[in-house]
Design an enzyme around this catalytic site. Sequence first.
Site, PDB file in Angstrom:
ATOM      1  N   ARG A   1     121.454  59.691  74.169  1.00 40.39           N
ATOM      2  CA  ARG A   1     119.932  59.521  73.769  1.00 40.39           C
ATOM      3  C   ARG A   1     119.953  59.676  72.272  1.00 40.39           C
ATOM      4  O   ARG A   1     119.356  58.766  71.407  1.00 40.39           O
ATOM      5  CB  ARG A   1     118.882  60.430  74.422  1.00 40.39           C
TER       6      ARG A   1
ATOM      7  N   GLU B   1     115.838  65.833  84.261  1.00 37.42           N
ATOM      8  CA  GLU B   1     115.264  64.710  84.261  1.00 37.42           C
ATOM      9  C   GLU B   1     116.326  63.835  83.481  1.00 37.42           C
ATOM     10  O   GLU B   1     116.545  62.717  83.495  1.00 37.42           O
ATOM     11  CB  GLU B   1     114.147  64.749  83.772  1.00 37.42           C
TER      12      GLU B   1
ATOM     13  N   ILE C   1      98.690  69.684  73.884  1.00 36.38           N
ATOM     14  CA  ILE C   1      99.002  69.504  72.557  1.00 36.38           C
ATOM     15  C   ILE C   1     100.480  69.603  72.273  1.00 36.38           C
ATOM     16  O   ILE C   1     101.222  70.070  73.028  1.00 36.38           O
ATOM     17  CB  ILE C   1      98.358  70.722  71.565  1.00 36.38           C
TER      18      ILE C   1
ATOM     19  N   ASN D   1     104.436  70.777  76.397  1.00 39.59           N
ATOM     20  CA  ASN D   1     105.917  71.099  76.685  1.00 39.59           C
ATOM     21  C   ASN D   1     106.181  72.018  75.572  1.00 39.59           C
ATOM     22  O   ASN D   1     106.959  71.596  74.544  1.00 39.59           O
ATOM     23  CB  ASN D   1     106.792  69.556  76.674  1.00 39.59           C
TER      24      ASN D   1
ATOM     25  N   LYS E   1     109.931  74.279  83.322  1.00 38.97           N
ATOM     26  CA  LYS E   1     109.609  72.868  82.857  1.00 38.97           C
ATOM     27  C   LYS E   1     110.671  72.464  81.821  1.00 38.97           C
ATOM     28  O   LYS E   1     111.023  71.273  82.091  1.00 38.97           O
ATOM     29  CB  LYS E   1     108.152  72.982  82.256  1.00 38.97           C
TER      30      LYS E   1
ATOM     31  N   ASN F   1      90.985  59.653  69.816  1.00 38.76           N
ATOM     32  CA  ASN F   1      91.317  60.010  71.342  1.00 38.76           C
ATOM     33  C   ASN F   1      90.076  60.466  72.054  1.00 38.76           C
ATOM     34  O   ASN F   1      89.803  60.018  73.376  1.00 38.76           O
ATOM     35  CB  ASN F   1      92.251  61.158  71.295  1.00 38.76           C
TER      36      ASN F   1
END
Length: 518
Positions: free
Chosen positions: A320, A205, A88, A116, A198, A45
């Site tokens: 989902r 969402e 992270i 998150n 959040k 990365n």
Amino acid sequence: MANMDPIKKFKRIGVVGVGSMGSMMTFAFSEMGLDVSIFDVDRTNVDKVTNWAKSAPNVKGKITEFYNIKEFIKSLEGGERKLFMFSITHGEPADQVLSMIMPDLKKGDIVLDGGNENYRRTERRQKECAEIGVSWIGVGVSGGYQSARRGPSLSPSGDAKALELVMPLLQRYAAKDPKTGTPCVTRIGPGGSGHFVKMVHNGIEGGMLSALAEAWSFMHYGLGMGYEEIGDVFAKWNSEGELRGNFLINIGADILRTKRTMKGDGNGEGIGNNGFVLDDVLDKVVQDDDGTEGTPLWSLMESAARHVSCPTLAAAHYMRIASGNRQERVQVSKKLQMPSPRPIINSQSSNEAIIEKLRLAVYSSFLSSFCQGLELISRASDDESWNIDLGKCLQIWRAGCIIKSGARAALSNLTTLPICKTSMSNMKFIDAVSTELHNSFGALKDIVIEGTKSDQYMPAISATLDYLKYESGLVLPTKFMEAQMDYFGAHCYNKPGVAGEDPGPVMKGPHHYEWKVA
């Protein structure tokens, strides 16, 4: 000092974790003029970011890579304080990195946690860091990796003094409301309230994603519409009416118009001389199964624990979950032999009418998702004494985030009603919201009926229909349920039409009938 340019004030930031989000943050900070030190436990990365930086046209600040965390931390010294941005995976990975840098942190250092993360873990780390004078700020970062580069929606929380120091930098970085230019960032409150907001954003969402996917499926399998035709419908929805300016509908139109090409995307995907890239995508969402995403699950856990009904969000999430294990679905399909979605019998002239009803059904589901999420935030704010301004939550969702939508327009007067700004237990109390939900109810019901008859998949949309009915219902079947619970468990009940009991407070009733002697 307070008015100093934030770039001159901080000069350098250390980004820990430079995957899809952290790498884009790195470029954004560099383009703002900050020098950026980068570190990731995955060396590849770091190498990717370093290689990209060599050809990036707008880099102002220097990007310096580090493979040793001690050297990385040392590069941030020399100023008044060290500033970190964590990007992270939630849980143990962030704890491991914190333990690695903790010995080298000093009083006044600030860590911005842009992952998150679960808000309770954020609060634990805040307490651990406060013991050595370090401020851990939980920063919800919304909008995906594109917004991380161009300007996300931000919901920071934590120590007020530390936030005052970093807020000018976050305001510079955040997306801007296209109408007013206002940065889409605000101090949400103390503790882990920013990550809580959040988390709920991601729950909302999920409801919106499912309702829109269900609408796509309804048009494709039910109405026999091609991808580009549906893309045109989405483009129209996005340009006018209640769903205008919607991020998910906008990218949905893009997806439905994207065809395979001989070059593909340049990374090995979408290669071919015909057909659509969407046909390369399997109906399998695995983020909830493999542990990389926790926020939708946490939202549902919180809704149950705090007694807030969020069925649109829940139904979306459970589909989902079922989608993730396709291997099981293949086996179950042979056992159950359930019908697949069938064409809806409609003349071409009536397609416009049913598509308009579908638009209103999606709008109702979107608006209900916002209601459910905001009610959860309000309840948590009251429970935790966070004093969250719901109007400011809506303000930071105007740009740079996934749930950017005209559907929240009916909620906009939260910003002008003082009694509602910090505590609003039920968004349906707002006249504009209740009117919109009432006006779209008929179309919502028609779509659910039509979809059910032709075996369409519509868990979130149908859950919204029932939600609106039982949230406002005064003859619920729970009357019978309450009697049965009293029969076998002596749970007691309230009586209709009795002052203090009907409607009365949310508490156990005083009456028990001995239905059958034990």
